[in-house]
Design a protein around this motif. Sequence first.
Motif, short mmCIF file in Angstrom:
data_model
loop_
_atom_site.label_atom_id
_atom_site.label_comp_id
_atom_site.label_asym_id
_atom_site.label_seq_id
_atom_site.Cartn_x
_atom_site.Cartn_y
_atom_site.Cartn_z
N ASN A 1 -30.38 45.42 -6.47
CA ASN A 1 -30.20 44.00 -6.16
C ASN A 1 -28.79 43.69 -5.66
O ASN A 1 -28.61 43.21 -4.53
N THR A 2 -27.80 43.99 -6.47
CA THR A 2 -26.42 43.71 -6.04
C THR A 2 -26.07 44.47 -4.76
O THR A 2 -25.52 43.88 -3.83
N PRO A 3 -26.39 45.78 -4.68
CA PRO A 3 -26.08 46.50 -3.44
C PRO A 3 -26.68 45.85 -2.19
O PRO A 3 -26.01 45.76 -1.16
N MET A 4 -27.91 45.37 -2.29
CA MET A 4 -28.51 44.75 -1.10
C MET A 4 -27.77 43.47 -0.73
O MET A 4 -27.58 43.17 0.44
N ASN A 5 -27.37 42.72 -1.75
CA ASN A 5 -26.58 41.52 -1.48
C ASN A 5 -25.27 41.89 -0.79
O ASN A 5 -24.84 41.23 0.16
N ARG A 6 -24.65 42.95 -1.29
CA ARG A 6 -23.39 43.39 -0.68
C ARG A 6 -23.59 43.81 0.77
O ARG A 6 -22.75 43.55 1.63
N ALA A 7 -24.68 44.54 1.01
CA ALA A 7 -24.93 45.05 2.36
C ALA A 7 -25.10 43.89 3.34
O ALA A 7 -24.53 43.88 4.43
N VAL A 8 -25.88 42.88 2.92
CA VAL A 8 -26.10 41.72 3.79
C VAL A 8 -24.78 40.98 4.00
O VAL A 8 -24.44 40.56 5.11
N GLU A 9 -24.02 40.87 2.93
CA GLU A 9 -22.73 40.18 3.01
C GLU A 9 -21.80 40.87 4.02
O GLU A 9 -21.18 40.21 4.86
N GLY A 10 -21.75 42.21 3.92
CA GLY A 10 -20.89 42.96 4.82
C GLY A 10 -21.29 42.77 6.27
O GLY A 10 -20.44 42.56 7.15
N VAL A 11 -22.60 42.83 6.51
CA VAL A 11 -23.10 42.67 7.87
C VAL A 11 -22.80 41.25 8.38
O VAL A 11 -22.36 41.05 9.51
N ALA A 12 -23.03 40.27 7.51
CA ALA A 12 -22.81 38.88 7.92
C ALA A 12 -21.33 38.66 8.25
O ALA A 12 -20.98 37.99 9.22
N ARG A 13 -20.47 39.20 7.43
CA ARG A 13 -19.04 39.06 7.67
C ARG A 13 -18.65 39.55 9.04
O ARG A 13 -17.86 38.95 9.74
#
Lengths: 476, 235
Positions: free
Chosen positions: A407-419
């Motif tokens: 869960n947290t890793p997927m949130n991080r991945a999306v966050e990184g891409v969005a950034r």
Amino acid sequence: MGTRKIVIEPVTRVEGHGKVTILLDEAGQVSQARLHIVEFRGFERFIQGRPYWEIPVLVQRLCGICPVSHHLAAAKAMDGIVGVDRLTPTAEKMRRLMHYGQMFQSHALHFFHLVSPDLLFGFDADPLERNVIGVARKYPELAVQGVMMRKYGQEIIKATAGKKIHGTGAIPGGINKNLSIAERDGFLKEIDQMLAWCRTSLTIARDYTLEHLDELADFGSFDSNHVSLVRADGAMDLYHGNLRAIDKDGNRIFDQVDYQGYFKYIAEEVKPWSYMKFPFISSLGPETGWYRVGPLARINACDFIDTPEAEVARKDFLSVTDGQPNNITMAYHWARMVELLHAGEKIRELLHDPDLQGGDLVLKGERRGESVGLIEAPRGTLFHHYKVDENDQVTMANLIVSTTNNNTPMNRAVEGVARKYLSGAEITEGLLNRVEVAIRAYDPCLSCATHAMGRMPLVVELHDAAGRTLDRRVRD
Amino acid sequence: MSDSVTITIDGRNIEARPGQTILEAADAAGIYIPRLCSHPDLKPIGSCRVCTVVVDGRPQAACVKPVMDGMVVQNSTPELLQHRRNIVDMMFVEGNHFCMFCEKSGNCELQAMAYRFGITAPQYPFQFPEKEVDASHPDILLDHNRCIMCARCVRASQELDGKNVFQSIGRGFARKIGVNGERALGDTDMAATDKAADICPVGCIVRKRVGFEKPIGQRLYDTRPIGSDIEEVRA
Ligand code: FES
Ligand code: NI
């Protein structure tokens, strides 16, 4: 003015439902990404009161894509309930064969149907071409491979569980059938072809990753802990083992933990905006204790792989990071293909094992009131925990599914891409594509429906602080 | 009195013994009349109506109606087939019959009947009634979710076991199988050796801890439809 929200929501789905919210700060910079997946949280309640021997069959309804994983995790837990710590060789090997069959078909399906379009056509290719139909048109032999490999895995599931989907093979304390000579010979005839195709798939994933390493290295990537079952000697073991957790550099956080006591090492955090819980390593706390599971975590966590070709592939994989854990999100695909090869090798090994034709199928021991079953499912560590009363009825069920662990890793991945790819207040096609690709690396159960669809339907919405929609983008 | 009578079923002449029911006579002649509440070891009660046939122009339950010389019976008209389908359909929606995780699947007469009739999805809306699971007995599970009120257990306990463990209680939609006046099964004198433990056509009364031991492919109705054993007599 406060923050703004961008919502990305998959629309048409039968089971499993998700949505992505990207939170912007006042300066229009990404502050956080949230992936919401609505699980069947009612399931744990629904199970209550049901007789324990029904659970391995019943829990398969949790998921139309990985029912075998739930079947086996529940059966392993129920082994404990009937007091069996060690199955007969025939039972354990039949279950392993079922599991490797599931791993084989799941990894092949994910790679060929969902991932290969992204890799072959590029993330920015027209979604009308960037799908499995496009692959079939341009690379027909690859598409055929995908279909045949999936079918092979499914036939193994059928031979071990009785049906390709929602079978009954594993029962508390054992298995209900062995493998006939005819079934075995059928699989043996095709195994060399399957292994050849495993090697091709591995090469595609490997070469792609190495060619694009610079771009992928910071595509939704981040350092993290990794959790996986490993065998007592440290080998990768997808069916059974003890828990190991390592940090981003490979230092052990805990090791060889008997999973019957998993709750002493893993805790779950609840956040108000998500139905899905956030597991973390208790000793580290929720801030830094979150971890990844699945192919990448397993390759990072194990000491070696006990099948020769996959072991060579593992070393090759780790040479990119000088033997240190690989923390690149997009490296999941390569790791997944190493496991595909490993599963293929394991299937071959098992098919040559005469124990599969044995007749000792079930054991019974002294009844217990509580038990835990863990398995390394295609998407990662899957936890099933039950309490059963003296009337044989389940009184408590706690499941931590693979996707929840990530869960947290997927949130991080999306966050990184969005950034990296969000500019201004506009939802570009490029951002949409990349969010999709980053989530897909984790093969979340969210893709239960996208497996069937071949792609991920998305709605992206941009909201201002007052909740007004500033921009909206739909892809279905 | 003659020791043989002649009836016709769907135009075919059948020899029958006086005192036989239409169902028994048909069985002996290799003609399958679908049934659920009827069981060869139990007195028929004619409650489920799945065995409905038309006798001399009137609908009758074949499991209770005795043969009479010259009777003309219709068993497989389109109307009768539809009527039986409707009954089976209603049974599915009135209970909670989740075949996909029911241990009786493959050995269940209701499920097998639905397959024989070609029912894939019920035409009526599911009622999803609240039903109980009685797991109080050490060896036998009573799951009311799957009961179709055939009352086989009631009769088996009385007629075969010489007990009175089960009763049909309540009316209409609230009708259900009771155990010795509302107590739990574990409080009754039901024994694992009772005939009533193995008489249920569905997954309502099952033996504990043995579910799913028969693999798919080796279960009763996996390879042959319900009733084919009777029809083979004729072949
Ligand atoms: S079988 Fe005749 S009424 Fe049920
Ligand atoms: Ni799933």
